[in-house]
Design a protein around this motif. Sequence first.
Motif, mmCIF file in Angstrom:
data_model
loop_
_atom_site.group_PDB
_atom_site.id
_atom_site.type_symbol
_atom_site.label_atom_id
_atom_site.label_comp_id
_atom_site.label_asym_id
_atom_site.label_seq_id
_atom_site.Cartn_x
_atom_site.Cartn_y
_atom_site.Cartn_z
ATOM 1 N N VAL A 123 42.522 34.110 52.706
ATOM 2 C CA VAL A 123 43.354 33.776 51.550
ATOM 3 C C VAL A 123 44.814 33.740 51.993
ATOM 4 O O VAL A 123 45.288 34.672 52.643
ATOM 5 C CB VAL A 123 43.179 34.822 50.425
ATOM 6 C CG1 VAL A 123 44.098 34.494 49.243
ATOM 7 C CG2 VAL A 123 41.723 34.874 49.973
ATOM 8 N N PRO A 124 45.537 32.671 51.711
ATOM 9 C CA PRO A 124 46.945 32.638 52.123
ATOM 10 C C PRO A 124 47.762 33.727 51.426
ATOM 11 O O PRO A 124 47.451 34.128 50.297
ATOM 12 C CB PRO A 124 47.406 31.243 51.704
ATOM 13 C CG PRO A 124 46.438 30.807 50.658
ATOM 14 C CD PRO A 124 45.134 31.441 51.012
ATOM 15 N N GLY A 134 59.130 19.336 40.560
ATOM 16 C CA GLY A 134 58.710 20.710 40.346
ATOM 17 C C GLY A 134 57.514 20.830 39.427
ATOM 18 O O GLY A 134 56.758 19.878 39.211
ATOM 19 N N ALA A 135 57.343 22.020 38.885
ATOM 20 C CA ALA A 135 56.245 22.289 37.959
ATOM 21 C C ALA A 135 56.750 22.142 36.527
ATOM 22 O O ALA A 135 57.847 22.592 36.188
ATOM 23 C CB ALA A 135 55.693 23.685 38.188
ATOM 24 N N GLY A 136 55.936 21.510 35.698
ATOM 25 C CA GLY A 136 56.282 21.374 34.298
ATOM 26 C C GLY A 136 56.151 22.709 33.570
ATOM 27 O O GLY A 136 55.699 23.714 34.128
ATOM 28 N N THR A 137 56.503 22.694 32.294
ATOM 29 C CA THR A 137 56.534 23.928 31.514
ATOM 30 C C THR A 137 55.167 24.600 31.445
ATOM 31 O O THR A 137 55.053 25.813 31.640
ATOM 32 C CB THR A 137 57.033 23.633 30.086
ATOM 33 O OG1 THR A 137 58.330 23.042 30.159
ATOM 34 C CG2 THR A 137 57.104 24.917 29.258
ATOM 35 N N LYS A 138 54.117 23.805 31.189
ATOM 36 C CA LYS A 138 52.793 24.401 31.034
ATOM 37 C C LYS A 138 52.305 25.027 32.333
ATOM 38 O O LYS A 138 51.780 26.153 32.342
ATOM 39 C CB LYS A 138 51.811 23.347 30.544
ATOM 40 C CG LYS A 138 50.466 23.934 30.124
ATOM 41 C CD LYS A 138 49.598 22.901 29.412
ATOM 42 C CE LYS A 138 48.296 23.517 28.932
ATOM 43 N NZ LYS A 138 47.437 22.512 28.240
ATOM 44 N N LEU A 139 52.485 24.316 33.463
ATOM 45 C CA LEU A 139 52.050 24.877 34.744
ATOM 46 C C LEU A 139 52.910 26.070 35.124
ATOM 47 O O LEU A 139 52.397 27.083 35.618
ATOM 48 C CB LEU A 139 52.106 23.806 35.834
ATOM 49 C CG LEU A 139 51.680 24.262 37.235
ATOM 50 C CD1 LEU A 139 50.257 24.809 37.234
ATOM 51 C CD2 LEU A 139 51.805 23.120 38.246
ATOM 52 N N SER A 140 54.213 25.977 34.913
ATOM 53 C CA SER A 140 55.104 27.100 35.230
ATOM 54 C C SER A 140 54.707 28.349 34.457
ATOM 55 O O SER A 140 54.723 29.468 34.990
ATOM 56 C CB SER A 140 56.560 26.735 34.918
ATOM 57 O OG SER A 140 57.017 25.712 35.765
ATOM 58 N N THR A 141 54.344 28.159 33.189
ATOM 59 C CA THR A 141 53.918 29.303 32.369
ATOM 60 C C THR A 141 52.686 29.969 32.966
ATOM 61 O O THR A 141 52.590 31.203 33.027
ATOM 62 C CB THR A 141 53.631 28.832 30.932
ATOM 63 O OG1 THR A 141 54.818 28.252 30.377
ATOM 64 C CG2 THR A 141 53.189 30.002 30.058
ATOM 65 N N LEU A 142 51.740 29.140 33.416
ATOM 66 C CA LEU A 142 50.532 29.705 34.026
ATOM 67 C C LEU A 142 50.847 30.410 35.345
ATOM 68 O O LEU A 142 50.302 31.485 35.636
ATOM 69 C CB LEU A 142 49.507 28.600 34.268
ATOM 70 C CG LEU A 142 48.827 28.000 33.036
ATOM 71 C CD1 LEU A 142 47.889 26.878 33.437
ATOM 72 C CD2 LEU A 142 48.066 29.079 32.259
ATOM 73 N N LEU A 143 51.718 29.806 36.152
ATOM 74 C CA LEU A 143 52.040 30.397 37.453
ATOM 75 C C LEU A 143 52.754 31.733 37.298
ATOM 76 O O LEU A 143 52.710 32.576 38.204
ATOM 77 C CB LEU A 143 52.905 29.435 38.268
ATOM 78 C CG LEU A 143 52.232 28.124 38.696
ATOM 79 C CD1 LEU A 143 53.222 27.235 39.434
ATOM 80 C CD2 LEU A 143 51.007 28.384 39.569
ATOM 81 N N ASN A 144 53.408 31.928 36.181
ATOM 82 C CA ASN A 144 54.110 33.183 35.922
ATOM 83 C C ASN A 144 53.232 34.241 35.271
ATOM 84 O O ASN A 144 53.702 35.355 34.989
ATOM 85 C CB ASN A 144 55.338 32.926 35.042
ATOM 86 C CG ASN A 144 56.442 32.203 35.787
ATOM 87 O OD1 ASN A 144 56.634 32.414 36.978
ATOM 88 N ND2 ASN A 144 57.150 31.324 35.093
ATOM 89 N N ASP A 145 51.990 33.905 35.030
ATOM 90 C CA ASP A 145 51.060 34.843 34.392
ATOM 91 C C ASP A 145 49.722 34.746 35.107
ATOM 92 O O ASP A 145 48.862 33.918 34.769
ATOM 93 C CB ASP A 145 50.909 34.504 32.902
ATOM 94 C CG ASP A 145 50.089 35.533 32.131
ATOM 95 O OD1 ASP A 145 49.345 36.302 32.765
ATOM 96 O OD2 ASP A 145 50.180 35.537 30.881
ATOM 97 N N ALA A 146 49.527 35.586 36.115
ATOM 98 C CA ALA A 146 48.329 35.497 36.961
ATOM 99 C C ALA A 146 47.042 35.691 36.158
ATOM 100 O O ALA A 146 46.020 35.030 36.426
ATOM 101 C CB ALA A 146 48.416 36.530 38.088
ATOM 102 N N THR A 147 47.059 36.568 35.182
ATOM 103 C CA THR A 147 45.850 36.815 34.383
ATOM 104 C C THR A 147 45.479 35.583 33.570
ATOM 105 O O THR A 147 44.311 35.170 33.527
ATOM 106 C CB THR A 147 46.075 38.011 33.442
ATOM 107 O OG1 THR A 147 46.375 39.180 34.216
ATOM 108 C CG2 THR A 147 44.834 38.274 32.596
ATOM 109 N N SER A 187 48.280 35.717 41.789
ATOM 110 C CA SER A 187 49.747 35.800 41.874
ATOM 111 C C SER A 187 50.283 35.145 43.143
ATOM 112 O O SER A 187 51.501 35.032 43.308
ATOM 113 C CB SER A 187 50.201 37.264 41.818
ATOM 114 O OG SER A 187 49.753 37.980 42.968
ATOM 115 N N ILE A 188 49.397 34.688 44.052
ATOM 116 C CA ILE A 188 49.870 34.007 45.266
ATOM 117 C C ILE A 188 50.428 32.628 44.949
ATOM 118 O O ILE A 188 51.175 32.052 45.748
ATOM 119 C CB ILE A 188 48.760 33.872 46.328
ATOM 120 C CG1 ILE A 188 47.657 32.917 45.860
ATOM 121 C CG2 ILE A 188 48.201 35.245 46.702
ATOM 122 C CD1 ILE A 188 46.651 32.553 46.942
#
Length: 362
Positions: A123-124, A134-147, A187-188
């Motif tokens: 795993v990296p 960059g990442a749009g709002t929806k993807l950014s929101t997911l990337l900031n919340d690992a769960t 969270s990676i």
Amino acid sequence: MTGSLMDILAPAPSGVQTTAAGVTHGPLIPPQQQLLLYSPDPWEDFVHEWAHYCLKKRYVKVQRFSGAGDRGIDVAGFVDAQKLQGVWDNYQCKHYDHALMPSDVWAEFGKIIWYSFSKAYSVPRHYFFVAPKGAGTKLSTLLNDATRLKEEVIANWEKHIRTAITSTQEISLERELLAYVQAFNFSIFEAKTALQLTGDHRDTPVHAARFGGGLPPRPVGSPAPSTIAPGESKYVSHLLDAYADHTKAPVSDPSTLRTWPKLNGHFIRQREAFYQAEALRVFARDSVPAGTFEAFQDDIYDGVVDTHDANHADGYVRVCEVTKAARELQITANPLISCSNPKDRDGVCHQLANEDRLKWSN
């Protein structure tokens, strides 16, 4: 009608200083805004530069993967010699005409999960999405919340991931793989912003050539050391021969020049100029594309060689005439002109003498 007509008043001062360059070329577009305008080919070139100049500073080795069998890896930065089985970071570079959405990258989550589950690689440590917008709002929101990201990957597996990981088989999320996903560290996953990318790129020698905006300030060079360094031996030897030609007396060592204060002062100035030019060489290495400094040297050589080849009373006179010609040259195309000075040009003449391209005495 309740409104009234009003005179158009002069606009308030903008606070921006008017310059010749600004009037000629218009306002500078910040690099991160330029990235937004990139089509696929310029974006590919930028990523290549960014990976070569920026990522190579951070890792033992950086490699680019391509083709259908890339297993979800685009650019890999290896922290140790174990490469994909050791500590490494993955950079997934995408080009879309919009900011990345989850639907653009569901398959990428699936690939990194499946191939690490299958032991194709570890795993990296970090997984970065790299895209001009960059990442749009929806993807950014997911990337900031690992769960939440884990939940969404599981929820979208059947529809968007199961058939997109590999063309040779469908990957169902069940049993051991499902347990692996549930334990996976989501969270990676992160996304690089255009500002981060251009900030990295700013410290490369190709930044000004790509984005404009001028060269960075040039550091003050170090003075010439009191002793002659081995790298100076050839141009110093040429200078001593020129002085001997002028005085008609042996000049075997710089200390001999104390007999002729004028020549001694000239020698000191030429060494200072040589070190100035060497400092410019180092600055160019870090600030402009490879070959720019060598092109500057060639411009000076081409501009002085006729003066060099002409008849002169002696070698010292030839040195003086050639360096004078170098200072008077009209060089306009080379980007180093904006940060070079007359002493640099004298020094370049001695760099050329150090390479035997110029010689002062017959």
